[in-house]
Design a protein around this motif. Structure first.
Motif, short mmCIF file in Angstrom:
data_model
loop_
_atom_site.label_atom_id
_atom_site.label_comp_id
_atom_site.label_asym_id
_atom_site.label_seq_id
_atom_site.Cartn_x
_atom_site.Cartn_y
_atom_site.Cartn_z
N GLU A 116 -4.89 -3.39 -5.69
CA GLU A 116 -5.09 -2.58 -4.47
C GLU A 116 -5.61 -1.19 -4.83
OE1 GLU A 116 -2.38 -1.15 -0.60
OE2 GLU A 116 -1.64 -2.65 -2.01
N GLY A 117 -6.54 -0.71 -4.04
CA GLY A 117 -7.02 0.66 -4.18
C GLY A 117 -6.96 1.35 -2.84
N GLY A 118 -6.34 2.54 -2.79
CA GLY A 118 -6.13 3.18 -1.51
C GLY A 118 -6.36 4.68 -1.53
N LEU A 119 -6.85 5.18 -0.40
CA LEU A 119 -7.03 6.61 -0.19
C LEU A 119 -5.84 7.15 0.60
CD1 LEU A 119 -8.77 9.24 -0.13
CD2 LEU A 119 -9.76 8.36 2.01
N ARG A 120 -5.30 8.27 0.17
CA ARG A 120 -4.24 8.97 0.89
C ARG A 120 -4.84 10.18 1.58
NH1 ARG A 120 -2.39 4.31 -1.07
NH2 ARG A 120 -0.14 4.29 -1.42
N ILE A 121 -4.95 10.10 2.92
CA ILE A 121 -5.47 11.22 3.71
C ILE A 121 -4.32 12.16 4.00
CG2 ILE A 121 -6.58 11.90 5.87
CD1 ILE A 121 -7.85 9.11 5.96
N THR A 122 -4.46 13.41 3.60
CA THR A 122 -3.41 14.41 3.82
C THR A 122 -3.98 15.58 4.63
OG1 THR A 122 -3.88 15.69 1.82
CG2 THR A 122 -2.42 13.80 1.58
N PRO A 123 -3.54 15.79 5.84
CA PRO A 123 -4.01 16.96 6.61
C PRO A 123 -3.40 18.25 6.04
CG PRO A 123 -3.09 15.24 8.03
CD PRO A 123 -2.66 14.94 6.64
N PHE A 124 -3.75 18.55 4.77
CA PHE A 124 -3.06 19.58 4.01
C PHE A 124 -3.98 20.07 2.91
CE2 PHE A 124 0.09 20.59 0.54
CZ PHE A 124 0.64 21.71 1.14
N ASP A 125 -3.94 21.37 2.60
CA ASP A 125 -4.90 21.96 1.67
C ASP A 125 -4.25 22.61 0.45
OD1 ASP A 125 -7.39 22.70 0.72
OD2 ASP A 125 -7.46 24.56 1.85
N TYR A 126 -2.96 22.32 0.19
CA TYR A 126 -2.30 23.02 -0.91
C TYR A 126 -1.61 22.08 -1.89
CZ TYR A 126 -3.41 27.57 0.99
OH TYR A 126 -4.10 28.68 1.43
N ALA A 144 -11.57 25.39 2.50
CA ALA A 144 -10.73 24.94 3.60
C ALA A 144 -10.65 23.42 3.71
CB ALA A 144 -11.24 25.52 4.92
N THR A 145 -11.22 22.69 2.78
CA THR A 145 -11.23 21.23 2.85
C THR A 145 -9.86 20.66 2.50
OG1 THR A 145 -13.54 21.25 2.16
CG2 THR A 145 -12.39 19.14 2.05
N TRP A 146 -9.44 19.65 3.25
CA TRP A 146 -8.17 19.00 2.94
C TRP A 146 -8.19 18.41 1.54
CZ3 TRP A 146 -7.63 15.57 7.97
CH2 TRP A 146 -7.26 16.39 9.04
N ASP A 147 -7.03 18.43 0.89
CA ASP A 147 -6.86 17.72 -0.37
C ASP A 147 -6.49 16.26 -0.08
OD1 ASP A 147 -7.24 20.15 -1.63
OD2 ASP A 147 -5.09 20.58 -1.77
N SER A 148 -6.77 15.38 -1.02
CA SER A 148 -6.38 13.98 -0.88
C SER A 148 -6.26 13.38 -2.28
CB SER A 148 -7.39 13.20 -0.04
OG SER A 148 -8.66 13.19 -0.66
N TYR A 149 -5.83 12.13 -2.33
CA TYR A 149 -5.75 11.46 -3.61
C TYR A 149 -5.94 9.96 -3.42
CZ TYR A 149 -0.80 10.92 -2.18
OH TYR A 149 0.36 10.66 -1.50
N ILE A 150 -6.40 9.31 -4.47
CA ILE A 150 -6.58 7.87 -4.51
C ILE A 150 -5.59 7.29 -5.50
CG2 ILE A 150 -8.11 6.07 -5.42
CD1 ILE A 150 -10.43 7.40 -4.07
N VAL A 151 -5.01 6.15 -5.16
CA VAL A 151 -4.18 5.41 -6.11
C VAL A 151 -4.74 4.01 -6.27
CG1 VAL A 151 -2.08 6.74 -5.68
CG2 VAL A 151 -2.52 4.70 -4.32
N THR A 152 -4.80 3.53 -7.49
CA THR A 152 -5.07 2.13 -7.76
C THR A 152 -3.76 1.53 -8.26
OG1 THR A 152 -5.73 2.44 -10.07
CG2 THR A 152 -7.43 2.69 -8.39
N GLN A 153 -3.45 0.33 -7.80
CA GLN A 153 -2.15 -0.26 -8.13
C GLN A 153 -2.29 -1.75 -8.46
OE1 GLN A 153 0.04 0.81 -4.56
NE2 GLN A 153 0.85 2.65 -5.52
N PHE A 154 -1.58 -2.16 -9.48
CA PHE A 154 -1.41 -3.56 -9.83
C PHE A 154 0.08 -3.87 -9.68
CE2 PHE A 154 -5.16 -2.06 -11.94
CZ PHE A 154 -6.06 -3.13 -11.87
N THR A 155 0.40 -4.74 -8.75
CA THR A 155 1.81 -5.03 -8.49
C THR A 155 2.07 -6.53 -8.59
OG1 THR A 155 1.44 -5.14 -6.10
CG2 THR A 155 2.14 -3.02 -7.00
N LEU A 156 3.27 -6.85 -9.03
CA LEU A 156 3.73 -8.23 -9.09
C LEU A 156 4.72 -8.43 -7.95
CD1 LEU A 156 3.34 -10.77 -10.86
CD2 LEU A 156 5.44 -10.08 -12.08
N SER A 157 4.47 -9.44 -7.11
CA SER A 157 5.30 -9.70 -5.94
C SER A 157 6.09 -10.99 -6.11
CB SER A 157 4.45 -9.80 -4.67
OG SER A 157 3.78 -8.60 -4.41
N TYR A 158 7.36 -10.92 -5.73
CA TYR A 158 8.21 -12.11 -5.74
C TYR A 158 8.55 -12.46 -4.30
CZ TYR A 158 12.15 -15.25 -6.54
OH TYR A 158 12.99 -16.33 -6.53
#
Length: 350
Positions: A231-241, A323-337
Motif C-alpha cells: 500500500e502507498g498512501g498520501l497523508r493530507i494535513t491541513p497544517f504547515d508546521y 504557506a503551503t501545507w505539509d504532508s507525508y507519504i507512507v509505503t507499507q508492506f503488511t501481513l494480515s491474518y
C-alpha cells in the motif's frame, strides 16, 4: 485563503469517496453492506508491517516531489484491525508510527541551480508522528466467491479516511568540527518564528492535528488465512508546521537574543559551517554557490560563519518559509491474518 484551501481539500476527498462508492454500487444495491445477505462475507483480520516515509513541505518542495522519494527517506511501522462487511467494503482502524525528516543541506544538493537558496538557509528537522486513523477500504474488483475463501489471488483496493496524530518537530543543536553529535531538541517550545516577541508572528501551533489518509494498494492472497498487503498512501494535513517552518519571517535577532537565545540559534542557521544533522562541512559548497551565482560583498574566503546571515539576507523581516501545507507519504508492506468468516460454526450450548 486558508479556509479556501481546506474547502478544496475536502471537496477532492468527497469526489474520491463518491468515485469508490460508484464502484461498489452493485454491492449496496443487493441489500446493503450490513444486510443479512452479506453475513457470509463478513470477517475480520489483523495486520502488522512497515515501510518508508517521505515528507513534503518547506524543506522538501512539492514542485520536485520526486526528490523526496529517494532523499531523506525514513521509516514507519503500523498495526491495524479491519472488518470486512461485504465483498467490496471494509472498515479499518489503524495506528502508524512514522518518522519524517527534512534537511536543506541534503535536499538542496540534489539541484543547486534550483535550491541554492535552500542550501544557504540550512534548516532541518526530524518528527516522529503517531497517527490513529479510521478508513474505508474499497475493493476495486468483484470477489470470486463468498466470504474469506472467496478472496481473489490479487485484489486492488483504495482507501479514504480521517484521523489525528501527535507530533513533535525536533532539530540538532549546532556542532563544530570534532564535536560529539548532539541530541535532538524539541522546537515548538523554542518558538523559532518569534512568537514570544512579535505580534505579527503566527500563534504557537498544536502538537495534535487532523489527518486525511488516501491510498491505493494490492492485497495478495498467500494462504486461506494470510494476505500480503502492499500500500502507498498520501497523508493530507491541513497544517504547515510539521517541519516547524511556516509562513513567517525571521524574528529580530536583537529581541530574540534577550528573551529567547536558544530559539534564536534554532531559528536562523545560515551561519553554521557544519550541517548539524549530518555533521558534514558546508564550507566548500557555500563557496561554490557564492562564486557560481554572482553574490557580491563576501569575505575573501567566504564561509557560512562569516557571511551566512549578512551575505545571503536571512535577517529579521525576511521570509523563513511559505504557506503551503505539509504532508507525508507512507509505503507499507503488511501481513494480515484473517479471523472468522471460515464457515465453521460453534457447537450449540446444551
Amino acid at each position: 485563503m486558508r479556509f479556501l484551501n481546506i474547502q478544496k481539500a475536502l471537496l477532492k476527498g468527497l469526489l474520491c469517496f463518491s468515485f469508490v462508492l460508484l464502484i461498489t454500487e452493485e454491492n449496496f444495491a443487493q441489500g446493503g453492506v450490513f444486510s443479512k445477505k452479506n453475513k457470509l462475507n463478513q470477517y475480520s483480520y489483523i495486520s502488522i508491517g512497515g515501510g518508508t516515509s517521505h515528507y513534503f513541505g518547506d524543506l522538501s518542495p512539492y514542485k520536485t516531489f520526486y526528490y523526496a522519494l529517494y532523499t531523506n527517506v525514513q521509516w514507519n511501522g503500523t498495526i491495524n484491525y479491519t472488518r470486512q462487511f461485504s465483498p467490496q467494503f471494509a472498515a479499518r482502524a489503524s495506528f502508524t508510527w512514522a518518522r519524517i525528516v527534512g534537511d536543506d543541506f541534503t535536499y538542496a544538493k540534489r539541484n543547486l541551480d534550483k535550491y541554492h537558496g535552500n542550501f544557504l538557509r540550512n534548516l532541518h528537522f526530524r518528527n516522529d508522528i503517531k497517527e490513529f486513523a479510521l478508513s474505508g477500504i474499497f475493493n476495486l474488483l468483484p470477489q470470486t466467491g463468498k466470504g474469506q475463501q472467496g478472496r481473489r489471488k490479487v485484489m486492488p483496493f483504495a482507501t479514504l479516511g480521517i484521523g489525528f496524530y501527535g507530533h513533535q518537530p525536533q532539530a540538532r543543536d549546532s556542532i563544530g568540527v570534532g564535536d560529539a553529535v548532539t541530541k535532538y531538541v524539541p522546537l515548538k517550545e523554542l518558538q523559532t518564528s518569534g512568537q514570544t516577541i512579535d505580534a505579527a508572528a503566527p500563534k504557537p501551533y498544536s502538537l495534535l492535528q487532523v489527518v486525511f489518509p488516501i491510498s491505493l494498494g494490492l492485497k495478495v492472497k498467500l494462504t486461506e488465512k494470510l494476505d500480503l498487503n502492499i500500500e502507498g498512501g498520501l497523508r493530507i494535513t491541513p497544517f504547515d508546521y510539521l517541519d516547524d517552518v511556516g509562513r513567517a519571517n525571521y524574528p529580530s535577532p536583537v529581541a530574540m537574543r534577550t528573551s529567547n537565545p536558544d530559539g534564536l540559534r534554532f531559528s536562523n542557521r545560515a551561519d553554521e559551517d557544519i550541517a548539524a544533522r549530518t555533521g558534514q562541512s558546508r564550507v566548500q559548497i557555500f563557496q561554490d554557490i557564492i562564486a557560481r551565482y554572482g553574490y557580491a560583498g563576501a569575505s575573501t574566503t567566504p564561509s557560512p560563519s562569516l557571511d551566512g546571515e549578512k551575505y545571503v539576507g536571512f535577517g529579521a523581516g525576511k521570509p523563513r518559509g511559505g504557506a503551503t501545507w505539509d504532508s507525508y507519504i507512507v509505503t507499507q508492506f503488511t501481513l494480515s491474518y484473517n479471523i472468522g468468516g471460515s464457515g465453521i460454526k460453534c457447537p450449540p450450548i446444551k
